[in-house]
Design a protein around this motif. Structure first.
Motif, short mmCIF file in Angstrom:
data_model
loop_
_atom_site.label_atom_id
_atom_site.label_comp_id
_atom_site.label_asym_id
_atom_site.label_seq_id
_atom_site.Cartn_x
_atom_site.Cartn_y
_atom_site.Cartn_z
N GLN A 25 0.84 -1.19 0.00
CA GLN A 25 0.00 0.00 0.00
C GLN A 25 0.88 1.24 0.00
OE1 GLN A 25 -2.58 -0.03 3.46
NE2 GLN A 25 -1.01 0.75 4.79
N GLN A 27 1.42 5.47 0.61
CA GLN A 27 1.04 6.43 1.65
C GLN A 27 -0.34 7.00 1.36
OE1 GLN A 27 2.77 7.15 4.55
NE2 GLN A 27 0.88 8.22 5.11
N TYR A 30 -2.89 4.50 2.50
CA TYR A 30 -2.96 4.53 3.96
C TYR A 30 -3.75 5.75 4.42
CZ TYR A 30 -1.85 5.02 8.84
OH TYR A 30 -1.96 5.18 10.20
N LYS A 33 -7.43 5.19 3.89
CA LYS A 33 -7.97 4.27 4.90
C LYS A 33 -8.16 4.99 6.23
CE LYS A 33 -6.11 0.08 2.82
NZ LYS A 33 -5.18 -1.05 2.96
N ASP A 34 -7.19 5.81 6.60
CA ASP A 34 -7.30 6.55 7.85
C ASP A 34 -8.41 7.59 7.78
OD1 ASP A 34 -6.31 6.86 10.55
OD2 ASP A 34 -5.63 8.85 9.91
N SER A 59 -2.85 -2.96 7.48
CA SER A 59 -2.85 -1.56 7.02
C SER A 59 -2.08 -0.66 7.97
CB SER A 59 -4.29 -1.04 6.89
OG SER A 59 -4.96 -1.72 5.85
N ALA A 60 -2.10 -1.00 9.25
CA ALA A 60 -1.43 -0.18 10.25
C ALA A 60 0.02 -0.59 10.49
CB ALA A 60 -2.19 -0.23 11.57
#
Length: 110
Positions: A25, A27, A30, A33-34, A59-60
Motif C-alpha cells: 500500500q 502512503q 494509507y 484508509k485513515d 494496514s497499520a
C-alpha cells in the motif's frame, strides 16, 4: 538435499519480497484508509461520543497491500464492556439504516 531445500526457501523468500514490494500500500492508500476510519468514528460518535476507532492489522503495521481491507478496533472507554453487544448492534444500524459507501462487518471478539 539440504542445500537444495535452502535454495528453494531463498528463492521463495525473494519472490515474496518482490510481490510485497510490487503490491504494498502507498502512503496515499494509507491516508485514505485513515480518512475512512475518521469518518466512521465521527458517525459512531453520534451515539457514543467516548468511542474511538483504531486502525490495526496489516494496514497499520506496514504490511498492507493494494487489496488489504481495513481492520478496526472499537475502543468503548471505561465501563462500557458489559454493554458492548448492544452498542455493536446500534452502531451497525447506523451503517445499515443510512447506507454509505462503507461495507461493514461487525465481529465481536470479547
Amino acid at each position: 538435499m539440504a542445500n537444495d531445500k535452502s535454495d528453494h526457501y531463498s528463492q521463495l523468500s525473494s519472490e515474496i519480497q518482490e510481490k510485497f514490494l510490487a503490491n504494498q500500500q502507498t502512503q496515499k492508500m494509507y491516508d485514505q484508509k485513515d480518512a475512512w476510519r475518521v469518518e466512521m468514528e465521527l458517525i459512531i460518535q453520534e451515539l457514543y461520543p467516548n468511542c474511538r476507532l483504531v486502525l490495526c492489522g496489516s494496514s497499520a503495521n506496514g504490511f498492507g497491500s493494494i487489496d488489504s481491507d481495513i481492520d478496526l478496533v472499537l475502543s468503548v472507554g471505561d465501563g462500557g464492556s458489559s454493554a458492548v453487544p448492544y452498542m455493536l448492534r446500534r452502531i451497525e444500524s447506523l451503517f445499515t439504516r443510512k447506507p454509505r459507501r462503507f461495507e461493514t462487518k461487525v465481529n465481536q471478539s470479547c
